[in-house]
Design a protein around this motif. Structure first.
Motif, PDB file in Angstrom:
ATOM      1  N   ASN A 197      20.342  61.747  22.019  1.00  0.00           N
ATOM      2  CA  ASN A 197      19.582  62.778  22.717  1.00  0.00           C
ATOM      3  C   ASN A 197      18.288  62.276  23.335  1.00  0.00           C
ATOM      4  O   ASN A 197      17.608  63.012  24.049  1.00  0.00           O
ATOM      5  N   GLY A 198      17.941  61.021  23.059  1.00  0.00           N
ATOM      6  CA  GLY A 198      16.727  60.453  23.617  1.00  0.00           C
ATOM      7  C   GLY A 198      15.492  60.784  22.802  1.00  0.00           C
ATOM      8  O   GLY A 198      15.540  61.558  21.839  1.00  0.00           O
ATOM      9  N   TYR A 199      14.359  60.194  23.181  1.00  0.00           N
ATOM     10  CA  TYR A 199      13.075  60.425  22.519  1.00  0.00           C
ATOM     11  C   TYR A 199      12.127  61.111  23.486  1.00  0.00           C
ATOM     12  O   TYR A 199      12.065  60.760  24.664  1.00  0.00           O
ATOM     13  N   LYS A 200      11.417  62.096  22.980  1.00  0.00           N
ATOM     14  CA  LYS A 200      10.516  62.874  23.820  1.00  0.00           C
ATOM     15  C   LYS A 200       9.145  62.215  23.849  1.00  0.00           C
ATOM     16  O   LYS A 200       8.520  62.016  22.800  1.00  0.00           O
ATOM     17  N   VAL A 201       8.676  61.883  25.042  1.00  0.00           N
ATOM     18  CA  VAL A 201       7.362  61.266  25.210  1.00  0.00           C
ATOM     19  C   VAL A 201       6.656  61.931  26.384  1.00  0.00           C
ATOM     20  O   VAL A 201       7.280  62.616  27.204  1.00  0.00           O
ATOM     21  N   GLN A 202       5.357  61.709  26.458  1.00  0.00           N
ATOM     22  CA  GLN A 202       4.591  62.150  27.620  1.00  0.00           C
ATOM     23  C   GLN A 202       4.821  61.138  28.738  1.00  0.00           C
ATOM     24  O   GLN A 202       4.412  59.979  28.640  1.00  0.00           O
ATOM     25  N   VAL A 203       5.517  61.548  29.800  1.00  0.00           N
ATOM     26  CA  VAL A 203       5.934  60.618  30.843  1.00  0.00           C
ATOM     27  C   VAL A 203       4.765  60.273  31.758  1.00  0.00           C
ATOM     28  O   VAL A 203       4.098  61.163  32.303  1.00  0.00           O
ATOM     29  N   ALA A 204       4.521  58.952  31.916  1.00  0.00           N
ATOM     30  CA  ALA A 204       3.553  58.476  32.902  1.00  0.00           C
ATOM     31  C   ALA A 204       4.247  58.275  34.240  1.00  0.00           C
ATOM     32  O   ALA A 204       3.813  58.768  35.266  1.00  0.00           O
ATOM     33  N   ALA A 217       8.685  54.664  29.818  1.00  0.00           N
ATOM     34  CA  ALA A 217       8.428  55.866  30.618  1.00  0.00           C
ATOM     35  C   ALA A 217       7.067  56.479  30.289  1.00  0.00           C
ATOM     36  O   ALA A 217       6.483  57.181  31.124  1.00  0.00           O
ATOM     37  N   SER A 218       6.563  56.191  29.109  1.00  0.00           N
ATOM     38  CA  SER A 218       5.262  56.737  28.713  1.00  0.00           C
ATOM     39  C   SER A 218       4.099  55.893  29.228  1.00  0.00           C
ATOM     40  O   SER A 218       2.934  56.256  29.034  1.00  0.00           O
ATOM     41  N   LYS A 219       4.419  54.760  29.882  1.00  0.00           N
ATOM     42  CA  LYS A 219       3.393  53.846  30.395  1.00  0.00           C
ATOM     43  C   LYS A 219       3.505  53.741  31.912  1.00  0.00           C
ATOM     44  O   LYS A 219       4.558  54.007  32.492  1.00  0.00           O
ATOM     45  N   LYS A 220       2.438  53.335  32.573  1.00  0.00           N
ATOM     46  CA  LYS A 220       2.462  53.106  34.005  1.00  0.00           C
ATOM     47  C   LYS A 220       3.152  51.777  34.305  1.00  0.00           C
ATOM     48  O   LYS A 220       2.868  50.759  33.679  1.00  0.00           O
ATOM     49  N   GLY A 221       4.083  51.813  35.270  1.00  0.00           N
ATOM     50  CA  GLY A 221       4.752  50.588  35.681  1.00  0.00           C
ATOM     51  C   GLY A 221       5.918  50.221  34.790  1.00  0.00           C
ATOM     52  O   GLY A 221       6.161  50.828  33.740  1.00  0.00           O
ATOM     53  N   ALA A 222       6.658  49.185  35.232  1.00  0.00           N
ATOM     54  CA  ALA A 222       7.899  48.810  34.565  1.00  0.00           C
ATOM     55  C   ALA A 222       7.716  47.782  33.458  1.00  0.00           C
ATOM     56  O   ALA A 222       8.592  47.635  32.608  1.00  0.00           O
ATOM     57  N   CYS A 223       6.576  47.080  33.458  1.00  0.00           N
ATOM     58  CA  CYS A 223       6.418  45.948  32.535  1.00  0.00           C
ATOM     59  C   CYS A 223       5.102  46.023  31.761  1.00  0.00           C
ATOM     60  O   CYS A 223       4.224  45.150  31.895  1.00  0.00           O
ATOM     61  N   PRO A 224       4.925  47.042  30.928  1.00  0.00           N
ATOM     62  CA  PRO A 224       3.694  47.132  30.122  1.00  0.00           C
ATOM     63  C   PRO A 224       3.703  46.105  28.996  1.00  0.00           C
ATOM     64  O   PRO A 224       4.757  45.593  28.603  1.00  0.00           O
ATOM     65  N   ASP A 225       2.536  45.811  28.488  1.00  0.00           N
ATOM     66  CA  ASP A 225       2.429  44.974  27.288  1.00  0.00           C
ATOM     67  C   ASP A 225       2.811  45.808  26.067  1.00  0.00           C
ATOM     68  O   ASP A 225       2.502  47.002  25.995  1.00  0.00           O
ATOM     69  N   TYR A 226       3.493  45.197  25.123  1.00  0.00           N
ATOM     70  CA  TYR A 226       3.839  45.899  23.896  1.00  0.00           C
ATOM     71  C   TYR A 226       4.324  44.902  22.850  1.00  0.00           C
ATOM     72  O   TYR A 226       4.606  43.735  23.161  1.00  0.00           O
TER      73      TYR A 226
END
Length: 289
Positions: free
Chosen positions: A225-232, A270-279
């Protein structure tokens, strides 16, 4: 995992500024971030945009020695506009990655790699399309990420890629469109079965945006069902999803657990700006329902 990612490398030009992008580059970035060994084949222009992309990849320990340089065509750019939680794209052409050259060393590298990952967008140009299908002849395990961006695809090219795929990834809208070429059924599972049986594709991944994803593997369906996040923004979330799945799948992780991890990293990006965030890996594991 020893993988080759083949395709576009570019800058996504957002209202807030530019960020590195291109589906194959994104997948390669995330595979390396997740501890896998992946290299990128692409082409940049002999310009500052291209040099910046090389510096970005090198700063993140991504192999850049197989990225070609074009003396005439510019580095790729995409003008991205956010409509609600979705993005619309103006993909500039022609650019350097439309002219990736075939070389004996690339053929040998692809032949030796365990996995070859490619998409459909790069096949918009005859030059890079010819290179792509030559490399596919040498590849062992072929992972095709369908990316239908009108007017940058044709039914014939997509069909030819489906005929090559061992693992297919696409979203639910792309599934509906492509399945309509071969069947009149509007039932999700039947559409997946049609593609699997018509093109002998044993593994199919279908992303559904905020509604999660489905994995079809060894004639079984696995749903999440996916994970709910605040979409950036949603840029690159599908690419991260694919990389996340592959990083687990190749290690023998069970299908449902591989799908869960893929959904986690897709939601995180999806919760971060751009396709390649640091994590870190812990950041992905911290994504909760």
């Amino acid at each position: 995992m020893n993988a080759i990612c083949f395709g576009e490398i570019l800058w996504d030009i957002l209202p807030t500024g530019k960020v590195p992008g291109g589906a194959p580059m994104n997948v390669c970035y995330h595979l390396n971030r997740l501890g896998q060994q992946a290299a990128l084949i692409s082409k940049i222009g002999d310009d500052e945009n291209g040099k910046e992309l090389i510096r970005f990849l090198q700063d993140h320990q991504v192999v850049t020695s197989h990225i070609q340089t074009d003396a005439e065509k510019p580095t790729g750019t995409v003008i991205a506009t956010q409509i609600g939680n979705e993005m619309e794209y103006d993909i500039v052409q022609p650019v350097a990655w439309d002219y990736i050259d075939i070389t004996p060393s690339l053929l040998q590298m692809v032949k030796e790699a365990d996995y070859f990952i490619c998409g459909s967008l790069l096949a918009r140009s005859e030059h890079s399309r010819t290179t792509l299908f030559e490399l596919l002849k040498s590849a062992k395990n072929k992972i095709v990420d369908i990316n239908l961006r009108p007017p940058h695809y044709t039914k014939d090219t997509v069909t030819a890629l489906l005929q090559q795929a061992d693992i297919l990834k696409l979203n639910d809208h792309e599934l509906t469109l492509i399945a309509s070429w071969y069947t009149d059924t509007d039932t999700f599972e039947k559409q997946v079965h049609i593609l699997s049986s018509t093109f002998t594709i044993p593994t199919i991944l279908v992303t559904k945006g905020a509604h999660g994803a489905t994995l079809f593997y060894q004639e079984q369906f696995y749903n999440h069902n996916g994970y709910k996040v605040q979409v950036a923004d949603t840029i690159g979330s599908g690419d991260a999803f694919l990389a996340g799945f592959l990083s687990q799948h190749v290690s023998g992780t069970l299908p449902d657990a591989s799908l869960d991890f893929a959904c986690r990293i897709g939601a995180f990006v999806a919760s971060k700006k751009g396709a390649c965030p640091d994590y870190t890996l812990q950041d992905i594991l911290n994504v909760i329902q």
